[in-house]
Design a protein around this motif. Sequence first.
Motif, PDB file in Angstrom:
ATOM      1  N   LEU A 147      15.493  13.775  47.352  1.00 48.41           N
ATOM      2  CA  LEU A 147      16.350  15.016  46.799  1.00 48.41           C
ATOM      3  C   LEU A 147      16.186  16.079  47.919  1.00 48.41           C
ATOM      4  CD1 LEU A 147      14.425  15.598  43.495  1.00 48.41           C
ATOM      5  CD2 LEU A 147      16.755  14.932  43.775  1.00 48.41           C
ATOM      6  N   ARG A 148      17.464  16.825  48.112  1.00 48.77           N
ATOM      7  CA  ARG A 148      17.493  18.111  49.030  1.00 48.77           C
ATOM      8  C   ARG A 148      16.406  18.942  48.565  1.00 48.77           C
ATOM      9  NH1 ARG A 148      22.955  20.908  49.648  1.00 48.77           N
ATOM     10  NH2 ARG A 148      22.492  20.439  47.410  1.00 48.77           N
ATOM     11  N   GLU A 149      16.355  19.206  47.273  1.00 46.00           N
ATOM     12  CA  GLU A 149      15.367  20.280  46.721  1.00 46.00           C
ATOM     13  C   GLU A 149      13.811  19.592  46.713  1.00 46.00           C
ATOM     14  OE1 GLU A 149      17.500  18.698  45.225  1.00 46.00           O
ATOM     15  OE2 GLU A 149      19.006  20.179  44.434  1.00 46.00           O
ATOM     16  N   CYS A 150      13.557  18.405  47.166  1.00 43.48           N
ATOM     17  CA  CYS A 150      12.290  17.786  46.848  1.00 43.48           C
ATOM     18  C   CYS A 150      10.809  18.876  47.056  1.00 43.48           C
ATOM     19  CB  CYS A 150      12.173  16.556  47.559  1.00 43.48           C
ATOM     20  SG  CYS A 150      10.403  15.983  47.474  1.00 43.48           S
ATOM     21  N   SER A 151      11.164  19.448  48.451  1.00 42.83           N
ATOM     22  CA  SER A 151       9.934  20.447  48.919  1.00 42.83           C
ATOM     23  C   SER A 151       9.956  21.474  47.950  1.00 42.83           C
ATOM     24  CB  SER A 151       9.745  20.560  50.315  1.00 42.83           C
ATOM     25  OG  SER A 151      11.140  21.130  50.524  1.00 42.83           O
ATOM     26  N   SER A 162      20.499  16.568  39.430  1.00 45.31           N
ATOM     27  CA  SER A 162      20.810  16.037  41.003  1.00 45.31           C
ATOM     28  C   SER A 162      21.272  14.670  41.058  1.00 45.31           C
ATOM     29  CB  SER A 162      19.893  16.527  41.877  1.00 45.31           C
ATOM     30  OG  SER A 162      20.019  15.986  43.252  1.00 45.31           O
ATOM     31  N   TRP A 163      20.235  13.727  40.375  1.00 41.40           N
ATOM     32  CA  TRP A 163      20.114  12.454  40.314  1.00 41.40           C
ATOM     33  C   TRP A 163      21.518  12.051  39.665  1.00 41.40           C
ATOM     34  CZ3 TRP A 163      14.489  11.546  38.399  1.00 41.40           C
ATOM     35  CH2 TRP A 163      13.589  11.609  39.576  1.00 41.40           C
ATOM     36  N   VAL A 169      20.209   4.565  34.153  1.00 38.58           N
ATOM     37  CA  VAL A 169      19.925   5.179  33.145  1.00 38.58           C
ATOM     38  C   VAL A 169      20.189   6.537  32.557  1.00 38.58           C
ATOM     39  CG1 VAL A 169      17.522   3.981  32.660  1.00 38.58           C
ATOM     40  CG2 VAL A 169      17.638   6.154  33.639  1.00 38.58           C
ATOM     41  N   LEU A 170      20.478   7.226  33.623  1.00 35.78           N
ATOM     42  CA  LEU A 170      21.118   8.593  33.512  1.00 35.78           C
ATOM     43  C   LEU A 170      22.861   8.810  33.384  1.00 35.78           C
ATOM     44  CD1 LEU A 170      19.256  10.620  36.040  1.00 35.78           C
ATOM     45  CD2 LEU A 170      18.610  10.549  33.720  1.00 35.78           C
ATOM     46  N   ARG A 171      23.398   7.348  33.176  1.00 40.75           N
ATOM     47  CA  ARG A 171      24.797   7.230  32.818  1.00 40.75           C
ATOM     48  C   ARG A 171      24.808   7.526  31.200  1.00 40.75           C
ATOM     49  NH1 ARG A 171      26.568   2.014  36.304  1.00 40.75           N
ATOM     50  NH2 ARG A 171      25.922   2.987  38.145  1.00 40.75           N
TER      51      ARG A 171
END
Lengths: 313, 313
Positions: free
Chosen positions: A53-57, A90-91, A99-101
């Motif tokens: 993720l770009r926002e991971c940290s 984001s995913w 599963v997010l579909r």
Amino acid sequence: MKSYLDLINECIRFPYPNSDEYSTRIASYYFLVHRGYTIGYLIPSVVEAIKNLRECSLFWSINDQAKTVKLKGEPSVQAHSWAIEQTVISWRKDDVFKVLRGWRNELYAVYAPPGKLAFNIERSASCLFGVLTYGVHMMAYVRSKAGLKLWIPRRAYNKQTYGGYLDNTVAGGLASGERALEVLVREAEEEASLPAELVRNNAKSVGTITYFYVRDARAGGEIGLLQPECQYLYDLELNEDVVLKPCDSEVEEFYLWGVEEVAKELKDGHFKPNCAFALIDFFMRHGIITPENEESYIEISSRLHRRLGFATP
Amino acid sequence: MKSYLDLINECIRFPYPNSDEYSTRIASYYFLVHRGYTIGYLIPSVVEAIKNLRECSLFWSINDQAKTVKLKGEPSVQAHSWAIEQTVISWRKDDVFKVLRGWRNELYAVYAPPGKLAFNIERSASCLFGVLTYGVHMMAYVRSKAGLKLWIPRRAYNKQTYGGYLDNTVAGGLASGERALEVLVREAEEEASLPAELVRNNAKSVGTITYFYVRDARAGGEIGLLQPECQYLYDLELNEDVVLKPCDSEVEEFYLWGVEEVAKELKDGHFKPNCAFALIDFFMRHGIITPENEESYIEISSRLHRRLGFATP
């Protein structure tokens, strides 16, 4: 034809502590930790997706040695729910997980000791974090001269999960803030056209089943995701003159079947797995599966009532 | 007044794996091992008593490092049953354990993986070896206009265990070779004067409860002995005109009480503990304890259906 224990072994595959398999399996998971307590299990591919993720940290703190995954910052319900939301949105945008579909736009509650809400999470994402979810399952039945008959729906063929499989009479998930009985009353109306008053006055609360479901191909989406579940069970005895019919588009049709027919469909694997578990419990409570006719009687009973070790509301 | 969870916590005190208490507690026990499998837990004072036997080295092999206790020689049912018999007869002769003063002259079966009889053991001695024992518990009830009423016996005041406590309508232990239903039919006749045919045709098998009971002062005899138990549960609906009365001397009298009265006696601690567990399960199956009125609903359900990890028949 499968045995009742086969049906359980197929999907309730999370090993028990003190077994060799447990040590091996646990070693492959990461723990979702909240204020020092484990509240979920993640498989490595999900942890990888968090790292990507770009926002991971910004949101996440991952320790590969300790195998822990934590949300950063003050553990307020609002802050953590928001961080989870940003993560799964984001995913979804990047189509990282199948599963997010099946996005539901419905929030599930996740609790932490001593039974307080930790955060809310989009329903379809709960299995990515291996957090405990809650549902209601009800069997409606008729005492006829020919013996017990059960009202069995077939799920719509185009339903995103387990399309065309057989189901419990009424079943549904508990969204955050909902209580079991109110969900049951609503779902019974939506799925089986059962009047709210009839359900409220006659549905009998008969216990729970609890288990670690491990997702397989039939569930759709990624395989091996952990889905600890607690189902609140209800029985509803109906007169022979009540006829169930689908109300919304989730049910294809209803059958009124005798016990032998239901048992055959069950053993042929035609029921959605967790509905099979609720039905096996119904059979045990109604003297259909007995110590005399089922060699795994004790094992089945324990396996369907696992102490999951997670906080509950 | 106690909560339902209090009643469980008082006696089902054996911790779950993955807790700190488990590691500490397990470290204090010895394992009864049969062909490489643990089939019971012994507390140190029992291991000491084995070491003090004159015939100890003839029958027993004890490893204090591994904390294992094994019977020597070919593991035949006959040889091991005989060695156990010699051991407990010797203890009884020397009055080593108070629990053996309640000698029953009745053999219980102990199983080992994959579910085969390992040996038979005198009933009163089973708790010394912490082996799994089996029983039947039945609640007889009446649907009256005033609601559900339950037939509750008071145990004879001079009964050697839990004299004067309240009990399930019918309860009894499974001797080696017996099946659940036949024990139920016999005990129902002996304890409640219920005709065999009535019980055989109308008693409904409704599941099991399984738990690790830890003996306390009320049980009589040594404290802290482990007693894993599996109770096969039955419900019997009776017409209002059937009146239960004691047949043998084990029951003082029968009461026909409404749910509220039974719940009060339960919470006041007047029931024999494992009968309280069976009654709590009855209350859960009959919509009396519900997710809405019991905050520990899920915990109670799991605690009463523990997977004990021992072989069963």
